[in-house]
Design a protein around this motif. Structure first.
Motif, PDB file in Angstrom:
ATOM      1  N   GLY A   8       0.882  -1.161   0.000  1.00  0.00           N
ATOM      2  CA  GLY A   8       0.000   0.000   0.000  1.00  0.00           C
ATOM      3  C   GLY A   8       0.921   1.213   0.000  1.00  0.00           C
ATOM      4  O   GLY A   8       2.037   1.139   0.523  1.00  0.00           O
ATOM      5  N   GLU A  55      -8.984   2.234  -7.917  1.00  0.00           N
ATOM      6  CA  GLU A  55      -8.691   2.808  -6.599  1.00  0.00           C
ATOM      7  C   GLU A  55      -9.395   4.144  -6.356  1.00  0.00           C
ATOM      8  O   GLU A  55      -8.834   5.072  -5.791  1.00  0.00           O
ATOM      9  N   ARG A 109      -4.802  -1.706  -4.657  1.00  0.00           N
ATOM     10  CA  ARG A 109      -6.046  -2.412  -4.961  1.00  0.00           C
ATOM     11  C   ARG A 109      -6.508  -3.367  -3.865  1.00  0.00           C
ATOM     12  O   ARG A 109      -7.040  -4.433  -4.130  1.00  0.00           O
ATOM     13  N   CYS A 110      -6.280  -3.009  -2.606  1.00  0.00           N
ATOM     14  CA  CYS A 110      -6.734  -3.799  -1.452  1.00  0.00           C
ATOM     15  C   CYS A 110      -6.201  -5.228  -1.468  1.00  0.00           C
ATOM     16  O   CYS A 110      -6.845  -6.152  -0.966  1.00  0.00           O
ATOM     17  N   TYR A 113      -6.022  -7.024   1.829  1.00  0.00           N
ATOM     18  CA  TYR A 113      -7.341  -7.454   2.306  1.00  0.00           C
ATOM     19  C   TYR A 113      -7.787  -8.720   1.578  1.00  0.00           C
ATOM     20  O   TYR A 113      -8.281  -9.669   2.197  1.00  0.00           O
ATOM     21  N   ARG A 159      -7.666   7.054  -2.626  1.00  0.00           N
ATOM     22  CA  ARG A 159      -7.161   5.733  -2.245  1.00  0.00           C
ATOM     23  C   ARG A 159      -7.683   5.321  -0.866  1.00  0.00           C
ATOM     24  O   ARG A 159      -8.072   4.177  -0.663  1.00  0.00           O
ATOM     25  N   TYR A 163     -10.171   2.154  -0.166  1.00  0.00           N
ATOM     26  CA  TYR A 163      -9.742   1.081   0.737  1.00  0.00           C
ATOM     27  C   TYR A 163     -10.690   0.935   1.923  1.00  0.00           C
ATOM     28  O   TYR A 163     -11.111  -0.173   2.274  1.00  0.00           O
ATOM     29  N   THR A 167     -12.956  -2.555   2.605  1.00  0.00           N
ATOM     30  CA  THR A 167     -12.333  -3.459   3.576  1.00  0.00           C
ATOM     31  C   THR A 167     -12.836  -3.137   4.987  1.00  0.00           C
ATOM     32  O   THR A 167     -13.523  -2.162   5.210  1.00  0.00           O
ATOM     33  N   TRP A 171      -7.022   2.546   5.841  1.00  0.00           N
ATOM     34  CA  TRP A 171      -5.881   2.809   4.960  1.00  0.00           C
ATOM     35  C   TRP A 171      -4.834   3.654   5.671  1.00  0.00           C
ATOM     36  O   TRP A 171      -5.145   4.692   6.252  1.00  0.00           O
TER      37      TRP A 171
END
Length: 210
Positions: A8, A55, A109-110, A113, A159, A163, A167, A171
């Motif tokens: 990240g 994102e 892009r997570c 997660y 972003r 995120y 999730t 972030w």
């Protein structure tokens, strides 16, 4: 070596460049925008949709319905969902497939997660001092410092929203990742070396446990 590294990153922290250095030194592949291309091909959704939603925060439901008309040939498994969910799930499934194929570096892009159930993942977040980020973005894109700062705030806000929406994590928060590294302190090469050392440590600990 079987560790998968997810990165990240704050905009301007050189996260992608650092990821490429790590991947090169380990002799493994890095996936950044390549994730989008593969997700589009495997899901049947139009590539343009992945570019549009990359994102970025969740679209409004109305916008999703309008954009839905452009999702050509997508799987019926996604047919009753708003387009932003289709895009996220397609990426989510692609990330898992990529990870199941072997060691790699996954940027944004997570990915952390999507792979939270994998025990061979090292999740890293790369951040940097604002002044360092402004100088980097100004130099790379020939922007004034004011424009660069504005671009950084705007991109990181997107972003973070993306995120946090998809999730159950936050972030950029330290507890979200295995490690957080400041590239403005360690430098690009130093941050890459730190990640390599973390991979080495994780691998050695796994051997001890086994």
């Amino acid at each position: 070596m079987n560790t998968i590294i997810t990165i990240g990153r704050q905009y301007g922290s050189a996260g992608r460049e650092i990821g490429y250095k790590v991947a090169d030194k380990l002799g493994i592949k890095l996936y950044d925008r390549e994730m989008l291309d593969r997700a589009a091909k495997e899901s049947g959704l139009a590539e343009e949709l992945f570019e549009t939603h990359d994102e970025k925060p969740s679209s409004s439901f109305l916008y999703s319905l309008v954009m839905d008309t452009y999702s050509l040939g997508y799987s019926t498994a996604y047919s009753d969902m708003p387009i932003n969910y289709k895009i996220f799930l397609a990426q989510y499934e692609t990330i898992k497939k990529i990870a199941s194929e072997g060691p790699c570096v996954l940027v944004g892009r997570c990915a952390d997660y999507a792979l939270e159930e994998f025990d061979n993942v090292l999740s890293v977040f790369i951040h940097a001092d604002m002044d360092a980020k402004v100088k980097r973005i100004s130099r790379l894109y020939d922007l004034t410092e004011g424009k660069a700062r504005e671009q950084i705030h705007k991109t990181d806000k997107k972003r973070a929203s993306y995120y946090n929406y998809y999730t159950n994590k936050k972030w950029g928060n330290a507890e979200t990742y295995d490690a957080c590294l400041d590239s403005s302190i360690f430098g690009i090469d130093g941050t890459a070396d730190a990640i390599l050392k973390l991979v080495e440590t994780k691998e050695s600990l796994k051997e001890v446990i086994l």
